[in-house]
Design a protein around this motif. Structure first.
Motif, PDB file in Angstrom:
ATOM      1  N   UNK A 104       0.792  -1.225   0.000  1.00  0.00           N
ATOM      2  CA  UNK A 104       0.000   0.000   0.000  1.00  0.00           C
ATOM      3  C   UNK A 104       0.827   1.279   0.000  1.00  0.00           C
ATOM      4  N   UNK A 105       2.080   1.205   0.420  1.00  0.00           N
ATOM      5  CA  UNK A 105       2.862   2.429   0.612  1.00  0.00           C
ATOM      6  C   UNK A 105       3.228   3.085  -0.711  1.00  0.00           C
ATOM      7  N   UNK A 106       3.237   4.432  -0.734  1.00  0.00           N
ATOM      8  CA  UNK A 106       3.748   5.161  -1.897  1.00  0.00           C
ATOM      9  C   UNK A 106       5.255   4.935  -2.041  1.00  0.00           C
ATOM     10  N   UNK A 107       5.789   5.230  -3.207  1.00  0.00           N
ATOM     11  CA  UNK A 107       7.208   4.986  -3.477  1.00  0.00           C
ATOM     12  C   UNK A 107       8.130   5.782  -2.563  1.00  0.00           C
ATOM     13  N   UNK A 108       7.673   6.969  -2.121  1.00  0.00           N
ATOM     14  CA  UNK A 108       8.549   7.834  -1.329  1.00  0.00           C
ATOM     15  C   UNK A 108       8.389   7.641   0.179  1.00  0.00           C
ATOM     16  N   UNK A 109       7.693   6.582   0.598  1.00  0.00           N
ATOM     17  CA  UNK A 109       7.473   6.311   2.021  1.00  0.00           C
ATOM     18  C   UNK A 109       8.208   5.041   2.404  1.00  0.00           C
ATOM     19  N   UNK A 110       8.981   5.088   3.489  1.00  0.00           N
ATOM     20  CA  UNK A 110       9.727   3.914   3.935  1.00  0.00           C
ATOM     21  C   UNK A 110       8.776   2.865   4.493  1.00  0.00           C
ATOM     22  N   UNK A 111       9.223   1.626   4.506  1.00  0.00           N
ATOM     23  CA  UNK A 111       8.385   0.550   5.021  1.00  0.00           C
ATOM     24  C   UNK A 111       8.047   0.741   6.501  1.00  0.00           C
ATOM     25  N   UNK A 112       9.003   1.109   7.367  1.00  0.00           N
ATOM     26  CA  UNK A 112       8.637   1.329   8.776  1.00  0.00           C
ATOM     27  C   UNK A 112       7.560   2.407   8.946  1.00  0.00           C
ATOM     28  N   UNK A 113       7.657   3.475   8.155  1.00  0.00           N
ATOM     29  CA  UNK A 113       6.637   4.529   8.235  1.00  0.00           C
ATOM     30  C   UNK A 113       5.285   4.013   7.771  1.00  0.00           C
ATOM     31  N   UNK A 114       5.295   3.219   6.709  1.00  0.00           N
ATOM     32  CA  UNK A 114       4.049   2.654   6.194  1.00  0.00           C
ATOM     33  C   UNK A 114       3.427   1.695   7.201  1.00  0.00           C
ATOM     34  N   UNK A 115       4.251   0.916   7.873  1.00  0.00           N
ATOM     35  CA  UNK A 115       3.745  -0.011   8.891  1.00  0.00           C
ATOM     36  C   UNK A 115       3.081   0.761  10.029  1.00  0.00           C
ATOM     37  N   UNK A 116       3.707   1.838  10.480  1.00  0.00           N
ATOM     38  CA  UNK A 116       3.111   2.657  11.544  1.00  0.00           C
ATOM     39  C   UNK A 116       1.786   3.248  11.092  1.00  0.00           C
ATOM     40  N   UNK A 117       1.750   3.715   9.846  1.00  0.00           N
ATOM     41  CA  UNK A 117       0.537   4.312   9.280  1.00  0.00           C
ATOM     42  C   UNK A 117      -0.598   3.293   9.254  1.00  0.00           C
ATOM     43  N   UNK A 118      -0.301   2.081   8.822  1.00  0.00           N
ATOM     44  CA  UNK A 118      -1.313   1.029   8.728  1.00  0.00           C
ATOM     45  C   UNK A 118      -1.758   0.583  10.117  1.00  0.00           C
ATOM     46  N   UNK A 119      -0.802   0.384  11.013  1.00  0.00           N
ATOM     47  CA  UNK A 119      -1.153  -0.095  12.353  1.00  0.00           C
ATOM     48  C   UNK A 119      -2.049   0.891  13.091  1.00  0.00           C
ATOM     49  N   UNK A 120      -1.781   2.176  12.906  1.00  0.00           N
ATOM     50  CA  UNK A 120      -2.626   3.169  13.570  1.00  0.00           C
ATOM     51  C   UNK A 120      -4.073   3.028  13.115  1.00  0.00           C
ATOM     52  N   UNK A 121      -4.290   2.827  11.833  1.00  0.00           N
ATOM     53  CA  UNK A 121      -5.636   2.687  11.299  1.00  0.00           C
ATOM     54  C   UNK A 121      -6.307   1.397  11.762  1.00  0.00           C
ATOM     55  N   UNK A 122      -5.525   0.343  11.858  1.00  0.00           N
ATOM     56  CA  UNK A 122      -6.081  -0.912  12.363  1.00  0.00           C
ATOM     57  C   UNK A 122      -6.551  -0.741  13.806  1.00  0.00           C
ATOM     58  N   UNK A 123      -5.713  -0.128  14.637  1.00  0.00           N
ATOM     59  CA  UNK A 123      -6.064   0.051  16.046  1.00  0.00           C
ATOM     60  C   UNK A 123      -7.302   0.941  16.199  1.00  0.00           C
ATOM     61  N   UNK A 124      -7.367   2.016  15.424  1.00  0.00           N
ATOM     62  CA  UNK A 124      -8.510   2.920  15.510  1.00  0.00           C
ATOM     63  C   UNK A 124      -9.799   2.216  15.124  1.00  0.00           C
ATOM     64  N   UNK A 125      -9.770   1.467  14.034  1.00  0.00           N
ATOM     65  CA  UNK A 125     -10.976   0.783  13.575  1.00  0.00           C
ATOM     66  C   UNK A 125     -11.384  -0.307  14.554  1.00  0.00           C
ATOM     67  N   UNK A 126     -10.434  -1.043  15.079  1.00  0.00           N
ATOM     68  CA  UNK A 126     -10.774  -2.084  16.056  1.00  0.00           C
ATOM     69  C   UNK A 126     -11.389  -1.477  17.312  1.00  0.00           C
ATOM     70  N   UNK A 127     -10.892  -0.325  17.738  1.00  0.00           N
ATOM     71  CA  UNK A 127     -11.477   0.343  18.902  1.00  0.00           C
ATOM     72  C   UNK A 127     -12.920   0.745  18.628  1.00  0.00           C
ATOM     73  N   UNK A 128     -13.172   1.260  17.426  1.00  0.00           N
ATOM     74  CA  UNK A 128     -14.526   1.650  17.044  1.00  0.00           C
ATOM     75  C   UNK A 128     -15.451   0.431  17.051  1.00  0.00           C
ATOM     76  N   UNK A 129     -15.019  -0.648  16.431  1.00  0.00           N
ATOM     77  CA  UNK A 129     -15.862  -1.835  16.344  1.00  0.00           C
ATOM     78  C   UNK A 129     -16.085  -2.453  17.727  1.00  0.00           C
TER      79      UNK A 129
END
Length: 203
Positions: A104-129
């Motif tokens: 999912x990450x854009x070409x100019x985004x590092x993998x660690x940054x992309x992982x943090x970005x994805x994990x934040x969204x997973x945690x937020x959605x799980x909290x909502x559900x």
């Protein structure tokens, strides 16, 4: 304070039609009987979809601003609910946060940054559900706090949009990005304890 703005427009159409001009808040939420200097207070931008603006009102006596958030937008997070849901569902189906983030990450985004970005969204959605499960345990019996599980119960995509519409009365106490509860608020202290029962879904 954010208030839901129900609109039939999609993100792109909202921008093209300047949908914020159609929004109205006829009375002050703090003073519904009037008597204050409640008035429109301009707009502020959202990063995505590009060009989006949110209409805002202000009550000088209450020292409070009110913004009407279009129902397709995530609260306190850039982007739409649909885009957020696609990311979380992709991760659930991929089975690995790292693999999904790498795709999912854009070409100019590092993998660690992309992982943090994805994990934040997973945690937020799980909290909502998880909050929805506390609100209506009978409606979502045997569901897990995942888009996949709720999608099976609701028979299709658009889980977050459907929950926001059906649980609109609970949005002030549900966490972002679905509801409007402040960050760090304890949902268990603010969940509904009296009045009408939680809504039911037709299926």
């Amino acid at each position: 304070m954010q208030i839901l703005f129900e609109t039939p427009l999609s993100g792109e159409t909202y921008v093209a039609a300047q949908g914020w001009r159609m929004a109205s808040l006829p009375s002050c939420p703090l003073h519904p009987q009037g008597g204050c200097s409640f008035s429109r207070h301009g707009t502020y931008p959202r990063v995505t979809p590009a060009g989006t603006r949110i209409p805002r009102w202000y009550c000088p006596e209450g020292h409070r601003t009110f913004s009407l958030l279009p129902d397709f937008l995530a609260s306190r997070l850039p982007g739409t609910l649909a885009a957020l849901e696609r990311v979380v569902l992709y991760v659930e189906l991929a089975g690995s946060v790292e693999a999904a983030a790498d795709t999912l990450r854009p070409d100019d985004v590092s993998l660690p940054s992309a992982v943090r970005w994805v994990r934040r969204r997973i945690h937020l959605v799980r909290d909502v559900l998880a909050g929805v499960l506390q609100t209506a345990p009978a409606v979502f019996r045997d569901c897990q706090p995942s888009i996949t599980s709720f999608g099976e119960r609701l028979h299709g995509p658009g889980v977050l949009a459907a929950l926001r519409t059906t649980f609109a009365v609970y949005l002030p106490s549900l966490p972002a990005p679905l509801g409007f509860a402040p960050r760090g608020a304890d949902f268990r202290r603010t969940q509904h304890n009296s009045g009408a029962d939680p809504p039911t879904f037709r299926h």
